[in-house]
Design a protein around this motif. Structure first.
Motif, PDB file in Angstrom:
ATOM      1  N   LEU A 352       0.814  -1.218   0.000  1.00  0.00           N
ATOM      2  CA  LEU A 352       0.000   0.000   0.000  1.00  0.00           C
ATOM      3  C   LEU A 352       0.846   1.268   0.000  1.00  0.00           C
ATOM      4  O   LEU A 352       0.444   2.285  -0.558  1.00  0.00           O
ATOM      5  N   TRP A 353       2.030   1.201   0.632  1.00  0.00           N
ATOM      6  CA  TRP A 353       2.795   2.429   0.821  1.00  0.00           C
ATOM      7  C   TRP A 353       4.271   2.272   0.439  1.00  0.00           C
ATOM      8  O   TRP A 353       4.734   2.930  -0.485  1.00  0.00           O
ATOM      9  N   LEU A 354       5.014   1.396   1.114  1.00  0.00           N
ATOM     10  CA  LEU A 354       6.460   1.342   0.933  1.00  0.00           C
ATOM     11  C   LEU A 354       6.846   1.036  -0.508  1.00  0.00           C
ATOM     12  O   LEU A 354       7.775   1.639  -1.055  1.00  0.00           O
ATOM     13  N   GLY A 355       6.126   0.108  -1.133  1.00  0.00           N
ATOM     14  CA  GLY A 355       6.464  -0.277  -2.494  1.00  0.00           C
ATOM     15  C   GLY A 355       6.274   0.820  -3.512  1.00  0.00           C
ATOM     16  O   GLY A 355       6.760   0.718  -4.644  1.00  0.00           O
ATOM     17  N   ARG A 356       5.582   1.901  -3.140  1.00  0.00           N
ATOM     18  CA  ARG A 356       5.340   3.012  -4.065  1.00  0.00           C
ATOM     19  C   ARG A 356       6.360   4.142  -3.910  1.00  0.00           C
ATOM     20  O   ARG A 356       6.343   5.102  -4.668  1.00  0.00           O
ATOM     21  N   ILE A 357       7.226   4.057  -2.899  1.00  0.00           N
ATOM     22  CA  ILE A 357       8.190   5.121  -2.652  1.00  0.00           C
ATOM     23  C   ILE A 357       9.373   4.966  -3.600  1.00  0.00           C
ATOM     24  O   ILE A 357       9.961   3.887  -3.708  1.00  0.00           O
ATOM     25  N   GLN A 358       9.749   6.052  -4.269  1.00  0.00           N
ATOM     26  CA  GLN A 358      10.733   5.960  -5.338  1.00  0.00           C
ATOM     27  C   GLN A 358      12.091   5.486  -4.854  1.00  0.00           C
ATOM     28  O   GLN A 358      12.764   4.700  -5.524  1.00  0.00           O
ATOM     29  N   GLU A 359      12.547   5.949  -3.687  1.00  0.00           N
ATOM     30  CA  GLU A 359      13.905   5.647  -3.263  1.00  0.00           C
ATOM     31  C   GLU A 359      14.126   4.178  -2.938  1.00  0.00           C
ATOM     32  O   GLU A 359      15.275   3.736  -2.841  1.00  0.00           O
ATOM     33  N   VAL A 360      13.053   3.404  -2.762  1.00  0.00           N
ATOM     34  CA  VAL A 360      13.223   1.970  -2.509  1.00  0.00           C
ATOM     35  C   VAL A 360      12.937   1.136  -3.754  1.00  0.00           C
ATOM     36  O   VAL A 360      12.886  -0.089  -3.686  1.00  0.00           O
ATOM     37  N   GLN A 361      12.763   1.792  -4.910  1.00  0.00           N
ATOM     38  CA  GLN A 361      12.559   1.066  -6.157  1.00  0.00           C
ATOM     39  C   GLN A 361      13.896   0.531  -6.667  1.00  0.00           C
ATOM     40  O   GLN A 361      14.977   1.000  -6.294  1.00  0.00           O
ATOM     41  N   HIS A 362      13.820  -0.465  -7.555  1.00  0.00           N
ATOM     42  CA  HIS A 362      15.024  -0.943  -8.226  1.00  0.00           C
ATOM     43  C   HIS A 362      15.558   0.150  -9.155  1.00  0.00           C
ATOM     44  O   HIS A 362      14.793   0.985  -9.662  1.00  0.00           O
ATOM     45  N   LEU A 363      16.877   0.146  -9.381  1.00  0.00           N
ATOM     46  CA  LEU A 363      17.449   1.132 -10.288  1.00  0.00           C
ATOM     47  C   LEU A 363      16.833   0.993 -11.674  1.00  0.00           C
ATOM     48  O   LEU A 363      16.492   1.990 -12.312  1.00  0.00           O
ATOM     49  N   PHE A 364      16.684  -0.253 -12.136  1.00  0.00           N
ATOM     50  CA  PHE A 364      16.001  -0.497 -13.403  1.00  0.00           C
ATOM     51  C   PHE A 364      14.559  -0.882 -13.088  1.00  0.00           C
ATOM     52  O   PHE A 364      14.188  -2.055 -13.063  1.00  0.00           O
ATOM     53  N   SER A 365      13.740   0.123 -12.837  1.00  0.00           N
ATOM     54  CA  SER A 365      12.344  -0.117 -12.498  1.00  0.00           C
ATOM     55  C   SER A 365      11.499  -0.010 -13.759  1.00  0.00           C
ATOM     56  O   SER A 365      12.017   0.086 -14.874  1.00  0.00           O
ATOM     57  N   ASP A 366      10.168   0.006 -13.590  1.00  0.00           N
ATOM     58  CA  ASP A 366       9.273   0.123 -14.737  1.00  0.00           C
ATOM     59  C   ASP A 366       9.192   1.550 -15.264  1.00  0.00           C
ATOM     60  O   ASP A 366       8.592   1.796 -16.303  1.00  0.00           O
TER      61      ASP A 366
END
Length: 628
Positions: A352-366
């Motif tokens: 709901l929240w953490l997975g949407r925060i940019q700084e915790v995304q993979h470098l090669f994200s969608d």
């Protein structure tokens, strides 16, 4: 006169580099705000508003009743309140700077002005620290380039933005300090003579690691870097000085962690508080266990030196020693191994929240710009390789040690950066050093065709230096400009200062502070500007506030939404129009509260508030109709 000019040049050139770097760091903050915004309280990002609420509440409580340890925020997660996982060091720096400015501009303006300046100031300090560390590697020209390259590394720069009083800038300064001290340690020309009886650098590195843990447990990565570096140097070189460095670093860590725990928490919590996302007894236990294990490893080297005579013996002893604190933590605090979020966060918040925060995304994200971001982040690895190739015949033992240390930093931080973007901020400091060294080397390059009077100037030197300076930026800019606009990525940017007068007027009419519900990323700024009560804020400890906000806006059961609003005593629902968060809620099919508000067809227990013409297209504002 010539010597004086040379000394002055060695000061002025790096100073210009720092000034240029600080302009690069600070410009985006001001460029993204029109001139009317500059005269009022504005900051970059959500966390900054929460930080300023937190530090000013703490400072006011400290002045009024000496409440040093108070970390409770009563106006979030209303009516229950919330305790943030943030710690005191940045608050101390913010309050200290505000007090210095207070006699000139007043305390409130002192807080505001220092909050704008603090992160660039910390960036400047980090640059100066690295200038000192890299004196054996770089001259004044290289130092100027180093400052600029730190500012050009994308994620590193973002954390040092002006008007971003965020603890990440302090975390990065402490990482740069540890990196600098480690470089100086490993570049000592005679380590057994110079370091065996002068452990100052190692102790300071341990203290920096301990203060880093106090600021944020994220600094466990900084500690891991330091331990791996000294451990590997000792393993390969077999020098008692390296083992002694490791021993003193761990004692510096243990002592500073002890002091930090006593400053951060009241005496009743020193041995009882178990929190994995904020400095507490598990982290002190880890530091103490590491220090005792390091001391044991050192003492054993005196009693049985034959065990340390070859690298297999040292490897076995190192693994056995590391296993001791690892087992202590597994027995006493096994949840430590889940990580700070894993141990402290409700798993429902991950999606709901953490997975949407940019700084915790993979470098090669969608994200369609992920490739461009990766080029800018990892591109300097090419320059590091080119620099190593150019100096392959000039590498001294001291420089070799520095190269191995930087290589270890790359080996540790590149995988972490690929996993989560936030670690690119650390990687930026590591890669900026060889990038600057390459630039300095090219300044002196004498290859290729020559032009001009003897001995001539290499034709390709200036283009090569320009390429090294600008290529990552030019390449990524070309990539971004060639991409089609991503409509889904566009997001409204509301100036909550425009809505603040309306909300304050409503509170005056009601004769009390209002309870305002908004989306979680809007809560901190609303709290800062109005002083009202809010429900959701984007921090994992506010689990109930986040979940209630989500269910209110995205649940198809409007009775549930109404029940939450009434239980939370909400007076007003306020939201910025056309944000990424709103579009995410609108993906839920059916009549959610978000859909009804966007369609201006609210349920009968809500009433639309007329807004001034200039802002009515920017905000949703509804009052809650109380049950009789």
């Amino acid at each position: 006169m010539t010597e004086s000019r040379a000394r002055l040049k060695k000061i002025i050139v790096p100073a210009f580099g720092v000034i240029a770097a600080l302009v690069i760091i600070s410009a985006p903050s001001f460029a993204n705000n029109d001139i009317q915004q500059w005269g009022i309280d504005w900051f970059v990002g959500t966390d900054t508003y929460m930080r300023m609420v937190n530090v000013q509440n703490w400072f006011q409580g400290l002045l009024q009743n000496g409440a040093w340890y108070d970390n409770f925020t009563p106006k979030t997660n209303w009516p229950h309140g919330d305790t943030l996982h943030w710690t005191r060091p940045l608050d101390i720096l913010l309050a200290g700077g505000a007090l210095i400015l207070a006699p000139v501009v007043g305390l409130k303006s002192g807080f505001y002005l220092w909050a704008i300046a603090i992160s660039p100031v910390l960036a400047g300090v980090a640059m100066v620290v690295l200038f000192w560390a890299t004196r054996p590697l770089l001259d004044h020209r290289g130092h100027a380039a180093l400052a600029v390259f730190i500012a050009l590394m994308p994620i590193t720069r973002n954390y040092f933005y002006a008007a971003r009083p965020d603890h990440h800038s302090l975390i990065l300064l402490l990482f740069a300090t540890v990196l600098a001290l480690m470089l100086r340690m490993v570049m000592r020309s005679k380590p057994d003579v110079d370091q065996l009886y002068a452990p100052t650098l190692a102790i300071l590195a341990g203290v920096a690691c301990g203060v880093g843990l106090w600021v944020s447990v994220e600094s466990l990565v900084t500690l891991l870097f330091a331990l791996l570096a000294l451990g590997l140097f000792w393993l390969v070189q077999g020098s008692n000085a390296r083992l002694n460095d490791l021993r003193w670093l761990l004692w510096g860590l243990a002592l500073s962690t002890t002091a930090a725990l006593m400053i951060e928490r009241p005496p009743g919590e020193w041995l009882s508080a178990v929190e994995y996302d904020r400095l507490s007894i598990p982290h002190w236990t880890l530091a103490a266990a590491l220090a005792l294990a390091g001391e044991g490893l050192w003492r054993l080297s005196k009693l049985a030196p034959q065990l340390y005579a070859n690298w297999p013996g040292r490897l076995g002893l190192g693994i056995a020693t590391a296993a001791v604190p690892a087992m202590v933590m597994a027995v006493l605090f096994v949840e430590f191994y889940q990580g700070p979020f894993g141990a402290a966060m409700d798993p429902r918040l991950a999606g709901l929240w953490l997975g949407r925060i940019q700084e915790v995304q993979h470098l090669f994200s969608d994200d369609q710009h992920a490739t461009a971001r990766a080029v800018l982040t990892l591109g300097p690895l090419v320059f590091m390789g080119f620099w190593l190739w150019l100096i392959r015949a000039e590498i001294t033992p001291e420089k070799r040690n520095a190269i191995w240390l930087l290589g270890l930093g790359v080996a540790l931080l590149v995988p972490l950066t690929l996993y989560q973007i936030r670690w690119a901020a650390y990687l930026g400091f590591v890669l900026a050093i060889p990038w600057a060294a390459l630039t300095e080397r090219l300044y002196d390059w004498r290859g290729g065709p020559m032009v001009g009077p003897a001995p001539g100037t290499p034709v390709f030197r200036v283009p090569l230096v320009a390429f090294v300076f600008l290529s990552p930026i030019l390449i990524t800019s070309a990539m971004v400009l060639s991409m089609p606009d991503d409509e889904d990525a566009k997001s409204a940017s509301c100036k909550w200062s425009d809505l603040t007068p309306v909300l304050l007027q409503m509170g005056e009419k009601a004769g009390r502070p209002l309870v305002v519900m908004s989306r979680i990323h809007e809560g901190p700024e609303m709290l800062y500007r109005t002083g009202y009560r809010v429900i959701g804020t984007p921090y994992h400890r506010n689990t109930d506030g986040i979940l209630d906000t989500f269910y209110t806006f995205a649940d198809l059961d409007l009775n549930r939404a109404r029940s939450i609003v009434q239980r939370r005593q909400v007076d007003v629902v306020a939201m910025c129009r056309d944000t990424a968060e709103e579009r995410a809620y609108l993906k839920v099919e059916g009549n959610t509260l978000t859909r009804l508000m966007v369609d201006e067809n609210p349920p009968n227990w809500m009433k639309k508030v007329p807004l001034p013409t200039e802002i009515e297209e920017k905000f949703h504002l509804y009052t809650v109709v109380r049950q009789p």
